[in-house]
Design a protein around this motif. Sequence first.
Motif, short mmCIF file in Angstrom:
data_model
loop_
_atom_site.label_atom_id
_atom_site.label_comp_id
_atom_site.label_asym_id
_atom_site.label_seq_id
_atom_site.Cartn_x
_atom_site.Cartn_y
_atom_site.Cartn_z
N GLU A 281 0.67 -1.22 -0.27
CA GLU A 281 0.04 -0.04 -0.14
C GLU A 281 0.86 1.40 0.34
OE1 GLU A 281 -3.73 1.80 0.29
OE2 GLU A 281 -4.08 -0.70 0.63
N LYS A 282 2.03 1.52 1.45
CA LYS A 282 3.16 2.06 0.66
C LYS A 282 3.37 1.99 -0.39
CE LYS A 282 6.87 4.26 3.40
NZ LYS A 282 7.43 4.91 2.45
N LEU A 283 4.07 1.74 -0.40
CA LEU A 283 4.84 1.23 -2.35
C LEU A 283 3.44 1.88 -3.56
CD1 LEU A 283 7.48 0.48 -3.37
CD2 LEU A 283 5.69 -1.63 -4.40
N TRP A 284 2.98 1.93 -3.56
CA TRP A 284 1.85 2.47 -3.96
C TRP A 284 1.62 3.66 -4.12
CZ3 TRP A 284 -4.13 -0.06 -4.83
CH2 TRP A 284 -4.76 0.36 -6.42
N ASN A 285 1.17 3.98 -2.83
CA ASN A 285 0.71 5.70 -2.68
C ASN A 285 2.24 6.18 -2.78
OD1 ASN A 285 -1.33 4.86 -1.30
ND2 ASN A 285 -1.20 4.68 0.48
N ASP A 286 3.77 6.13 -2.46
CA ASP A 286 4.68 6.73 -2.81
C ASP A 286 5.26 6.99 -4.68
OD1 ASP A 286 5.30 7.10 -0.12
OD2 ASP A 286 6.43 5.15 -0.18
N GLY A 287 4.93 5.50 -5.15
CA GLY A 287 4.46 6.05 -6.71
C GLY A 287 3.47 6.89 -7.09
N THR A 288 2.60 7.22 -6.52
CA THR A 288 1.49 8.12 -7.20
C THR A 288 2.05 9.20 -6.60
OG1 THR A 288 -0.40 6.25 -6.98
CG2 THR A 288 -0.60 8.43 -6.75
N GLU A 289 2.59 9.71 -5.63
CA GLU A 289 3.29 10.69 -5.09
C GLU A 289 4.58 10.98 -6.23
OE1 GLU A 289 1.75 12.98 -3.08
OE2 GLU A 289 0.32 11.26 -3.59
N MET A 290 5.15 10.18 -6.70
CA MET A 290 6.62 10.23 -7.38
C MET A 290 5.93 11.26 -8.62
SD MET A 290 8.97 7.15 -7.20
CE MET A 290 8.68 6.35 -4.56
N LEU A 291 4.85 9.93 -9.33
CA LEU A 291 4.39 10.66 -10.67
C LEU A 291 3.75 12.43 -10.46
CD1 LEU A 291 2.66 6.82 -11.99
CD2 LEU A 291 4.85 8.22 -12.89
N LYS A 292 2.91 12.04 -9.69
CA LYS A 292 2.19 13.61 -9.07
C LYS A 292 3.50 14.37 -9.54
CE LYS A 292 -1.62 13.11 -6.36
NZ LYS A 292 -2.56 13.01 -4.89
N ALA A 293 4.50 14.05 -8.47
CA ALA A 293 5.40 14.98 -8.40
C ALA A 293 6.61 15.67 -9.85
CB ALA A 293 6.79 14.72 -7.56
N ALA A 294 6.51 14.69 -10.72
CA ALA A 294 6.89 14.50 -12.32
C ALA A 294 6.56 15.39 -12.95
CB ALA A 294 7.13 13.09 -12.78
N GLY A 295 4.87 15.95 -12.65
CA GLY A 295 3.89 17.07 -13.69
C GLY A 295 2.40 15.84 -14.09
N ALA A 296 2.36 15.38 -12.99
CA ALA A 296 1.61 13.79 -14.36
C ALA A 296 0.25 14.45 -13.53
CB ALA A 296 2.23 12.69 -14.36
N LYS A 297 -1.00 14.30 -14.12
CA LYS A 297 -2.31 14.20 -12.93
C LYS A 297 -2.55 13.10 -12.62
CE LYS A 297 -6.90 15.41 -14.30
NZ LYS A 297 -7.75 15.97 -14.88
N VAL A 298 -3.19 12.70 -11.06
CA VAL A 298 -3.25 11.80 -10.90
C VAL A 298 -4.99 11.59 -10.31
CG1 VAL A 298 -3.36 9.96 -8.82
CG2 VAL A 298 -1.24 10.95 -10.17
N VAL A 299 -5.64 10.59 -11.32
CA VAL A 299 -7.31 10.95 -11.04
C VAL A 299 -7.71 9.37 -10.68
CG1 VAL A 299 -7.37 12.06 -12.51
CG2 VAL A 299 -7.83 9.36 -13.20
N ASP A 300 -8.61 9.11 -9.60
CA ASP A 300 -9.07 7.89 -9.01
C ASP A 300 -10.06 7.04 -9.95
OD1 ASP A 300 -8.54 7.17 -6.58
OD2 ASP A 300 -9.59 8.71 -5.49
#
Length: 495
Positions: A281-300
């Motif tokens: 769960e933490k790995l997945w959340n961390d990966g989500t934050e990494m992609l956000k920081a790289a400029g991607a938009k994250v959506v459910d």
Amino acid sequence: MADLNTLGLAEARDLLRKGETTSVELTEACLKAIDAADVLNAFVHKTPEIAMERARAADARLQAGDAPAMCGLPIGMKDLFCTEGVPSQAASRILDGFRPEYESTVSANLRDAGAVMLGKLNMDEFAMGSSNETSAYGNAINPWRRDGDDTALTPGGSSGGSAAAVAADLCLAATGTDTGGSIRQPAALTGTVGIKPTYGRCSRWGIIAFASSLDQAGPMTKSVRDAAIMLGAMCSHDPKDSTSADLAVPDFESLLSGDIRGKTIGIPREYRVEGMPAEIEKLWNDGTEMLKAAGAKVVDISLPHTKYALPAYYVIAPAEASSNLARYDGVRYGHRAKLAQGDGITEMYEKTRAEGFGDEVQRRVMVGTYVLSAGFYDAYYNRARKVRTLIKRDFEQAFAAGVDAILTPATPSAAFGLGEMTEADPVQMYLLDVFTVTVNLAGLPGITVPTGRDAQGLPLGLQLIGRPWEEADLLNTALALESAAGFVAKPARWW
């Protein structure tokens, strides 16, 4: 130059082109590493003579300035690929002694690109397994160990030998095949990169079949850039495979920038399965934050039919396997049982298949035969095909809504000890594919990138799922994730 076998494809290619090393030197370094790592049981048919012959030919091409990207690079070949004159037995006793008179299209593409085949790699029998414990050659061993613990761990499956060989630096890269996660799951368990391209991107001709509507070849490498290089060499349109797509193969490497600003990444809520370990769960959340920081938009997003994927897969895959494996009967090639006086052809079939197929293959053939039988075909197989269509539609709707890629865990855990799962209910082993089978059912490209380690020091990976035929875009997103995660750990050498 020391430790040439630890290089990736891109680094080795650049050294070859600068004249700072030779293919012969690279190949010798890998062959030495392979001979020192027999305990891993990754390479099951070594081909040093073929390797040195191809290395010398590659050096001549490099000298002449006629060198594709893969020219001179030593790789391993999963035992599922038919290779001319070299044992190709899908890790099964029933194909013992089978040496094809032909070359699979994918291995021929790599050979023609100048790649150097070091030998054949261990795998689960007929690619049926998630831990490389169903192989006629015995278990492949993960080069990673838990901190302070000598327990032998699985490298995953079915491409376990490929994953172990790449992680242990026995080769620069390897081929794998993926029917329900057999590239992506072992890559996640060994800290390597594995991509399954869109169904039809790589020819299936000459690859020993498991489930024909799901099987797809792909590379297993040390980095995303290496995956882009090798995938480009493996892909082609092939008239010998009716499911091969007649599409131009992009130069995947040249399209890598790592820039994902403006991209939309979907996070499917159905992948938050009950009992998911906190580390995943933490790995997945961390990966989500990494992609956000790289400029991607994250959506459910919602992929509502995901919960039916495993049961649908374990109807469709065994059904196709029972049909494909009917050809192994002891008549034309491979193993034939010794017959008693008075035995007829029926006894020969029965004894040959009982001796030649392992328990897991027999289990799946029986399940597949059952679901295809009169009276059960509509109840199981046709229903599973309808569910598959709904799963595919879920993804199509997500992509139509503007999602460019989907981020999920790759596995529900880190590598486990050999024997820990097989002693339990086989269904427990099937559950390891929970995050990966949807991609095969929908025919989509998927890639696993190592992004962290668990509390015991074992590698963990995340999966990115892309739009059909857009492997270049998927690889680019994977590069951004790889760069952000900065995973550089290697297994401590104990072998």
